[in-house]
Design an enzyme around this catalytic site. Structure first.
Site, PDB file in Angstrom:
ATOM      1  N   ARG A   1       0.876  -1.187   0.000  1.00  0.00           N
ATOM      2  CA  ARG A   1       0.000   0.000   0.000  1.00  0.00           C
ATOM      3  C   ARG A   1       0.900   1.219   0.000  1.00  0.00           C
ATOM      4  NH1 ARG A   1      -5.287   1.233   3.610  1.00  0.00           N
ATOM      5  NH2 ARG A   1      -6.070  -0.082   1.942  1.00  0.00           N
TER       6      ARG A   1
ATOM      7  N   HIS B   1      -7.490   0.858  -6.285  1.00  0.00           N
ATOM      8  CA  HIS B   1      -7.632  -0.032  -5.112  1.00  0.00           C
ATOM      9  C   HIS B   1      -8.262  -1.337  -5.620  1.00  0.00           C
ATOM     10  CE1 HIS B   1      -7.795  -1.376  -1.122  1.00  0.00           C
ATOM     11  NE2 HIS B   1      -8.611  -0.524  -0.565  1.00  0.00           N
TER      12      HIS B   1
ATOM     13  N   CYS C   1     -16.504   1.224   1.047  1.00  0.00           N
ATOM     14  CA  CYS C   1     -15.345   0.371   1.350  1.00  0.00           C
ATOM     15  C   CYS C   1     -14.847   0.545   2.780  1.00  0.00           C
ATOM     16  CB  CYS C   1     -14.232   0.624   0.347  1.00  0.00           C
ATOM     17  SG  CYS C   1     -13.481   2.256   0.476  1.00  0.00           S
TER      18      CYS C   1
ATOM     19  N   ARG D   1     -13.162  -8.872   1.576  1.00  0.00           N
ATOM     20  CA  ARG D   1     -11.752  -8.582   1.285  1.00  0.00           C
ATOM     21  C   ARG D   1     -10.920  -9.854   1.492  1.00  0.00           C
ATOM     22  NH1 ARG D   1      -9.893  -3.349   1.656  1.00  0.00           N
ATOM     23  NH2 ARG D   1      -7.956  -4.291   0.904  1.00  0.00           N
TER      24      ARG D   1
ATOM     25  N   GLN E   1      -9.988  -4.043  -3.328  1.00  0.00           N
ATOM     26  CA  GLN E   1     -11.302  -3.655  -2.816  1.00  0.00           C
ATOM     27  C   GLN E   1     -12.389  -3.929  -3.852  1.00  0.00           C
ATOM     28  OE1 GLN E   1     -12.106  -2.062   0.408  1.00  0.00           O
ATOM     29  NE2 GLN E   1     -14.044  -2.879  -0.332  1.00  0.00           N
TER      30      GLN E   1
ATOM     31  N   ASP F   1     -17.581   6.817  -1.184  1.00  0.00           N
ATOM     32  CA  ASP F   1     -16.313   6.672  -0.459  1.00  0.00           C
ATOM     33  C   ASP F   1     -16.035   8.003   0.238  1.00  0.00           C
ATOM     34  OD1 ASP F   1     -13.865   5.680   0.433  1.00  0.00           O
ATOM     35  OD2 ASP F   1     -12.805   6.177  -1.431  1.00  0.00           O
TER      36      ASP F   1
HETATM   37  N1   CP Z   1     -11.169  -0.288   2.631  1.00  0.00           N
HETATM   38  C1   CP Z   1      -9.891  -0.326   3.076  1.00  0.00           C
HETATM   39  O1   CP Z   1      -8.960  -0.438   2.275  1.00  0.00           O
HETATM   40  O2   CP Z   1      -9.750  -0.282   4.415  1.00  0.00           O
HETATM   41  P1   CP Z   1      -8.378   0.054   5.183  1.00  0.00           P
HETATM   42  O3   CP Z   1      -7.928   1.420   4.676  1.00  0.00           O
HETATM   43  O4   CP Z   1      -8.744   0.067   6.642  1.00  0.00           O
HETATM   44  O5   CP Z   1      -7.369  -0.993   4.855  1.00  0.00           O
END
Ligand code: CP
Length: 309
Positions: A101, A128, A267, A295, A131, A224
């Site tokens: 990430r 992403h 998400c 997930r 997700q 989001d």
């Molecule tokens: N939706 C998501 O990626 O959650 P986090 O940022 O908590 O990993």
């Protein structure tokens, strides 16, 4: 050459469907596949905050028979303490896969270019994709299909989620609508790529600044946060009284324009009273907890798929 998952269109429509089938099978039997038996280690590197992604990859790697190793990006300082290439050369001799990430998409692409093991995008500024796989699995569970459904995302159309819905939804043959202010619409090259994919899958892409037009008769309504990671300095402008996103808030009035059986997704983390109202996210049309659980299953599926490929 290893396969990587850096953006949603790294999977063909056939591969995406196969990964979703695999995710459903792994949800039914968490231990059906053990490709990391040994245990082999998967590096999970986080340069940005996380809860769901760290949790689901940690559990997922363990359930696949492996050992997750979380790397705090503040310690590794990839790209500043040492180059992305050198970090990758060290990692790929010891781990079975790398999950990262980070901020710039170009950085994870650089890592993948140097890696002998699969690299998975756990969120960048642009995409992403993990997700969206979880979201597609959730929609399929609730609606029985993906192709032909209308999936609407309203809010910040320029963020990573909007971009991934465009590519992932088009790959699934969905009609993807983005409702976003003219100042915050998707990147043109990503919208064009999504339209190109949709032309082959039977889906479509529609981008509008009219939130009602975006939502009308939709099967799925999604939003989001208005302040993505890395945009904290803009929080006042994005969430304040003059927020450009105010009329895109997913509340009961907006959802009333969707199909009567529409589901609502987010998400997470969610900010009730901003991008989504409490009565909607906590109401009967919300499937956000299924979405968060999925997930785990979606990521196990794509990781095991890449390890085999
Ligand atoms: N939706 C998501 O990626 O959650 P986090 O940022 O908590 O990993």
């Amino acid at each position: 050459m290893s396969r990587h998952f850096l953006r949603d269109d790294d999977l063909t429509p056939v591969e995406q469907a196969a990964v979703l089938d695999r995710a459903a099978a792994l949800k039914a039997d968490h231990f059906a596949l053990r490709p990391l038996q040994g245990p082999r280690v998967v590096a999970l590197i986080f340069d940005k905050p996380t809860l769901r992604t760290q949790l689901s990859f940690t559990v997922g790697v363990a359930e696949l028979g492996g050992q997750p190793m979380t790397v705090d990006g503040r310690l590794a300082q990839i790209g500043s303490r040492e180059s992305i290439a050198d970090v990758t050369r060290v990692l790929d001799r010891q781990v079975a896969a790398i999950v990262w990430r980070t901020y710039e998409q170009a950085n994870i692409e650089q890592m993948a270019a140097h890696s002998a093991v699969p690299v998975i995008n756990a969120l960048t500024d642009d995409f992403h994709p993990c997700q969206i796989l979880a979201d597609l699995l959730t929609i399929r569970e609730h609606k029985g299909t993906l192709a032909g459904l209308t999936m609407t995302y309203v809010g910040d159309g320029a963020n990573n989620m909007a971009h991934s819905y465009l590519l992932g939804g088009a790959t699934a043959g969905m009609h993807v609508r983005i409702g976003a202010p003219g100042t915050h619409q998707p990147r043109a090259d990503i919208a064009e790529r999504a339209a190109e994919i949709a032309a082959h899958t039977g889906g479509s892409v529609q981008i509008t600044d009219d939130p009602v037009a975006a939502v009308v008769a939709a099967d799925v309504v999604i939003t989001d946060t208005w302040v993505s990671m890395g945009q904290e300095a803009e929080a006042g402008d994005r969430k304040g009284a003059e927020s450009p996103f105010a009329k895109y808030a997913v509340d009961g009035a907006l959802v009333s324009h969707a199909d009567d059986h529409a589901i609502v997704m987010h998400c997470l983390p969610a900010y009730r009273g901003f991008e989504i109202s409490a009565d909607v996210i906590d109401g009967p049309q919300s499937v956000v907890w299924d979405e968060a659980e999925n997930r785990l299953h979606a990521q196990k599926a794509v990781l095991s798929f890449l390890l085999e490929s």
